[in-house]
Design an enzyme around this catalytic site. Structure first.
Site, PDB file in Angstrom:
ATOM      1  CB  THR A 137      -4.749   3.152 -22.167  1.00  0.00           C
ATOM      2  OG1 THR A 137      -4.606   3.231 -23.587  1.00  0.00           O
ATOM      3  CG2 THR A 137      -6.186   3.458 -21.793  1.00  0.00           C
ATOM      4  NE  ARG A 142      -7.443  -3.780 -19.533  1.00  0.00           N
ATOM      5  CZ  ARG A 142      -7.551  -4.219 -20.766  1.00  0.00           C
ATOM      6  NH1 ARG A 142      -6.741  -5.138 -21.221  1.00  0.00           N
ATOM      7  NH2 ARG A 142      -8.479  -3.741 -21.529  1.00  0.00           N
ATOM      8  CG  ASP A 164      -8.177   9.693 -24.199  1.00  0.00           C
ATOM      9  OD1 ASP A 164      -7.160   8.971 -24.224  1.00  0.00           O
ATOM     10  OD2 ASP A 164      -9.317   9.271 -23.895  1.00  0.00           O
ATOM     11  CE  LYS A 195      -7.256   1.342 -25.160  1.00  0.00           C
ATOM     12  NZ  LYS A 195      -8.322   2.366 -25.228  1.00  0.00           N
ATOM     13  CE1 TYR A 212      -4.300   0.751  -0.420  1.00  0.00           C
ATOM     14  CE2 TYR A 212      -4.291  -1.545   0.261  1.00  0.00           C
ATOM     15  CZ  TYR A 212      -4.932  -0.477  -0.341  1.00  0.00           C
ATOM     16  OH  TYR A 212      -6.172  -0.637  -0.864  1.00  0.00           O
ATOM     17  CD  GLU A 272      -4.747   5.215   0.552  1.00  0.00           C
ATOM     18  OE1 GLU A 272      -4.655   5.941   1.561  1.00  0.00           O
ATOM     19  OE2 GLU A 272      -5.748   4.532   0.287  1.00  0.00           O
TER      20      GLU A 272
HETATM   21  C1  LIG Z   1      -9.356   2.715 -24.426  1.00  0.00           C
HETATM   22  C2  LIG Z   1      -9.647   4.148 -24.262  1.00  0.00           C
HETATM   23  C3  LIG Z   1      -9.992   4.687 -23.010  1.00  0.00           C
HETATM   24  C4  LIG Z   1     -10.371   3.866 -21.826  1.00  0.00           C
HETATM   25  O1  LIG Z   1      -9.485   3.032 -21.308  1.00  0.00           O
HETATM   26  P1  LIG Z   1      -9.936   1.889 -20.301  1.00  0.00           P
HETATM   27  O2  LIG Z   1      -8.609   1.434 -19.811  1.00  0.00           O
HETATM   28  O3  LIG Z   1     -10.672   0.874 -21.104  1.00  0.00           O
HETATM   29  O4  LIG Z   1     -10.759   2.508 -19.234  1.00  0.00           O
HETATM   30  C5  LIG Z   1     -10.149   6.062 -22.912  1.00  0.00           C
HETATM   31  N1  LIG Z   1     -10.001   6.867 -23.973  1.00  0.00           N
HETATM   32  C6  LIG Z   1      -9.696   6.375 -25.187  1.00  0.00           C
HETATM   33  C7  LIG Z   1      -9.537   7.323 -26.328  1.00  0.00           C
HETATM   34  C8  LIG Z   1      -9.532   5.018 -25.380  1.00  0.00           C
HETATM   35  O5  LIG Z   1      -9.251   4.553 -26.593  1.00  0.00           O
END
Ligand SMILES: *Cc1c(COP(=O)(O)O)cnc(C)c1O
Length: 431
Positions: free
Chosen positions: A223, A232, A197, A226, A51, A53
């Site tokens: 994220t 993850r 994003d 990807k 932990y 935080e």
């Molecule tokens: C995949 C994605 C997310 C969300 O990610 P999670 O890990 O599934 O919550 C947010 N924004 C965009 C543009 C994404 O492609």
């Protein structure tokens, strides 16, 4: 995995089955990838027990000397990778990362602009079923009806009219490049924060294959699982200074970096997942190596090869092609409007994994959409190149045109298995 095999055969068996599935199949879901064994090993470490935080040197629990080193390492590598002033590596995933940014920049009910979901935006960019659309007032911008491409003049017109507090640039199913500099100009003109994003394209941005928004934006989220090919999770990058402190946060003693950190913890999260933080650092280390640039370039080359061959085979692609790692087949072009689910299932029988998706101005419904989204990050991680994309595209086209013909599905499945057998996956794993 000798211990799991001995002590929990059911769990062990599930891992074996999944390994068989990913080894045999063609993984084209553009949000998925295959992490390195280094990243897998880092995720399976004792840091899951801790932990911590708070942030490095400012923790609410004892015993965080080593965790501080781990988190600082991930932060430093991410800063180097994207040229960011400030990085928070604690978000559990992309959606919570975005939530923290919304809470840092906006008050409930305030206005922001995001890309329409049907045109390739994400749920967290203002969908009415998501916190972003429920708590905040989303003014969507859309692609042009004829070209299916974003028109920045239209984005500007909406911004001038609506005066949003924040403009969100980002995509989850838009196959073209985004002009972050143009978004920034519009944001500056109307006095709005610019939040980008880059969850899908982060690996392309860090490698210089797509424009990197970090120099332009106030805040950038991504994220890590990807195109960036990490565990993850997610991270938030930001400027240190709050450009609109006096305009929007006059009472706050916090700068932008502090606002972001405070809204991750204690705002929406508790303890960070330190084993994932370690794995993020490992993945960022891999992305800093020269090899990763070749990988990112090959993702885009493969996407173009796949797109070109799909078109040659008589399929229709949204916007007519791709500039990045993904594309969307518009099934309306083959008289399959609203048949995304059926085609996804048929492709799955042929062991080709994709996901159904809406197309711009979707004529059917989100549950029975008319698109198939696919991309090349995972097959490129396996080592596949342009010639393999042609074989895959032919298989996809055969399935789309004959999605109810079991004989053809079976034939495509055999061709795909033959292809994947040439590209061993996770052979280093002792499972
Ligand atoms: C995949 C994605 C997310 C969300 O990610 P999670 O890990 O599934 O919550 C947010 N924004 C965009 C543009 C994404 O492609």
């Amino acid at each position: 995995m000798k211990n799991l095999q001995k002590n929990d055969p059911a769990a062990y068996d599930a891992v074996k089955q999944e390994l068989k599935r990913i080894r045999e199949g063609i993984e084209l879901i553009p949000s998925e990838n295959f992490v390195s064994v280094n990243v897998l090993e880092a995720m399976g470490t004792i840091f899951t027990n801790k932990y911590s935080e708070g942030y490095p040197q400012k923790r609410y629990y004892g015993g965080n000397q080593v965790v501080d080193i781990v988190e600082q390492m991930a932060i430093d590598r991410a800063k180097e990778l994207f040229g960011a002033e400030h990085v928070n590596v604690q978000p559990y995933s992309g959606s919570p990362a975005n939530m923290a940014v919304f809470f840092a920049l906006m008050e409930p009910g305030e206005k922001f602009m995001g890309l329409d979901l049907n045109a390739g935006g994400h749920l967290t960019h203002g969908s009415p079923v998501n916190f972003s659309g429920k708590l905040f007032h989303c003014i969507p911008y859309n692609v042009k009806k004829d070209t299916q491409i974003l028109d920045m003049d239209e984005v500007r017109e909406i911004a001038l009219r609506e005066k949003p507090k924040m403009i969100l640039s980002g995509l989850t199913a838009y196959p073209r490049k985004l002009d972050f500099e143009a978004f920034q100009k519009i944001a500056d003109e109307v006095g709005a924060y610019h939040f980008s994003d880059i969850s899908h394209i982060a690996g392309l941005c860090s490698a210089g294959v797509h424009q990197n928004p970090v120099p332009y934006c106030d805040v950038v989220t991504t994220t890590t699982h990807k195109t960036l090919r990490g565990p993850r999770g997610a991270m938030i990058m930001s400027k240190i200074e709050d450009k609109y402190h006096d305009k929007y946060h006059p009472e706050s003693k916090k700068n932008l970096a502090e606002l972001i950190d405070f809204n991750v913890f204690p705002g929406i999260q508790g303890g960070p997942h330190d084993h994932i933080t370690l794995a993020k650092g490992v993945a960022f280390g891999e992305a800093l190596k020269p090899d990763f640039k070749n990988y990112a370039e090959q993702i885009v080359k493969n996407a173009k090869a796949l797109a070109d061959e799909l078109i040659s085979q008589g399929l229709t692609l949204v916007t007519g092609g791709t500039d990045n790692h993904l594309m969307v087949i518009d099934l309306c072009g083959n008289d399959l409007t609203g048949k995304g689910k059926e085609v996804q299932n048929a492709l799955e029988k042929a062991e080709i994994y994709v996901n159904k998706n809406t197309v711009p101005y979707e004529p059917a419904s989100p549950f029975n959409p008319s698109g198939i989204r696919l991309g090349t990050p995972a097959v490129t991680s396996r080592g596949m190149t342009e010639n393999d994309m042609k074989i895959i595209a032919k298989g996809i086209a055969d399935v789309v045109k004959n999605h109810e013909d079991e004989t053809i599905l079976n034939d495509v499945r055999k061709r795909m298995q033959e292809l994947t057998s040439k590209y061993p996956l996770y052979s280093e794993l002792d499972i």
